[in-house]
Design a protein around this motif. Structure first.
Motif, short mmCIF file in Angstrom:
data_model
loop_
_atom_site.label_atom_id
_atom_site.label_comp_id
_atom_site.label_asym_id
_atom_site.label_seq_id
_atom_site.Cartn_x
_atom_site.Cartn_y
_atom_site.Cartn_z
N MET B 94 21.21 29.42 -5.41
CA MET B 94 19.77 29.67 -5.28
C MET B 94 19.04 28.50 -5.93
O MET B 94 19.37 28.12 -7.04
N PRO B 95 18.09 27.90 -5.21
CA PRO B 95 17.36 26.79 -5.86
C PRO B 95 16.75 27.26 -7.17
O PRO B 95 16.16 28.33 -7.25
N ALA B 96 16.92 26.44 -8.21
CA ALA B 96 16.59 26.90 -9.57
C ALA B 96 15.10 27.12 -9.75
O ALA B 96 14.70 27.86 -10.63
N GLY B 101 18.24 30.88 -10.19
CA GLY B 101 19.27 29.87 -10.04
C GLY B 101 20.64 30.50 -9.95
O GLY B 101 20.77 31.73 -9.94
N GLY B 102 21.65 29.67 -9.87
CA GLY B 102 23.01 30.19 -9.83
C GLY B 102 23.43 30.60 -8.44
O GLY B 102 22.64 30.63 -7.50
#
Lengths: 123, 200
Positions: B94-96, B101-102
């Protein structure tokens, strides 16, 4: 008669001014609608070009020269040229790849061009 | 006998009323036409915005699909990307800038949300963890990308084979994914997304 109304000439002038200004407003609206549609076509063409570019991962030694037309009337053309690299370097030969998507009646009238560098892979 | 100008004659009033109504007719229809075009311009702009946004999101999330070997036990291996014509499940970071994120497990599917007869293109995601490899997707609130989608088709192309497939369940990731969408009676341009990875 102390009070005079507008003469016929004055009424005609007023009418003409109104009609001219309405016509100008109409053409402005029409122009912006055309511009919006044109920008939509540009977006579509860029997405089509991105998709076409995604189909290429490498270039054969003889280069690429393909063209065609999509279902929604966009003409595309993919060409590649060998990219000059340093003669002594032993990196892979690179090719400059160019994806052109055009539409409209005159060829090349409206178009978008995407370029990228791809490595050569002999098959 | 001298006539005094006390008011307008009937003919004058009729002519004035006719002129006035002509002018108003012209003005009002012009105004309505302009409001119509303004609405159409807004609609078209929103449409382009949506198409660009959704195709960019899909391009970002799909091109970074991760090849993670999930083994439920010593025998079974789950593929890292499972896809059919109308549904796709994959793992991607996932774009932070969205906060969390992550790695997340994503699901892109065409389905009818509760209380809505139309078919919507939805994106659901849950944080990826090895304890929860197959989440209960019906408990996840989906994000609706397109509320009214008429046609949504996915295609998969392997690394070796040029042929486009309708389903993907191999352990390796496909080389490319194609997305056909049509909504509001119009076809979107075909979106072909390459999946970036190490050496194929």
């Amino acid at each position: 008669m102390t009070q005079r109304g507008f003469s016929l000439l004055e009424m005609l002038v007023a009418f003409t001014i109104m009609v001219i200004s309405l016509a100008a407003l109409y053409s402005i609206m029409g122009g912006s609608l055309r511009g919006t549609l044109e920008s939509m076509r540009y977006s579509y063409a860029v997405m089509t070009a991105e998709s076409l570019m995604s189909l290429q991962l490498s270039v054969p030694a003889e280069g690429i020269n393909k063209n065609g037309e999509t279902g929604d009337g966009y003409r595309w053309q993919i060409t590649s040229f060998p990219f000059a690299t340093e003669p002594e370097s032993n990196i892979t030969q690179l090719h400059l790849i160019r994806v052109q998507v055009s539409w409209g009646i005159a060829p090349g009238d409206r178009h978008v061009i995407l370029t990228s560098l791809l490595p050569e892979i002999s098959q | 006998m001298k006539r005094h100008a006390t008011g307008f004659t009937l003919v004058e009033v009729v002519i004035a009323a006719a002129l006035f109504s002509l002018i108003m007719l012209g003005l009002l229809s012009a105004m309505r036409g302009m409001a119509d075009s303004a609405g159409r311009i807004t609609q078209h702009t929103e449409r382009i915005d949506n198409i660009r946004l959704i195709s960019d999101v899909l391009r970002n999330l799909l091109s970074s699909a991760q090849d993670i070997n999930i083994s439920t036990d010593s025998e079974n291996h789950l593929p890292a990307l499972v896809g059919s014509t109308h549904e796709l499940i994959w793992i991607a970071p996932m774009p932070a800038y969205h906060g969390t994120g992550g790695l997340h497990l994503f699901r892109l599917a065409a389905m009818s949300p509760p209380g809505d007869a139309r078919t919507a293109l939805t994106l659901s995601f849950v944080p990826f963890s090895l304890q929860l490899i197959v989440p209960n997707w019906s408990a996840v609130d989906p994000y609706i990308l397109i509320p009214d989608v008429q046609n949504f088709n996915l295609g998969y192309q392997g690394v070796r084979d040029e042929q486009w497939l309708e389903d993907w369940s191999e352990p390796a990731l496909p080389a490319r994914i194609s997305v056909h969408i049509s909504s509001q009676e119009r076809n979107w341009p075909e979106i072909i997304i390459p999946i970036y990875r190490g050496a194929p």
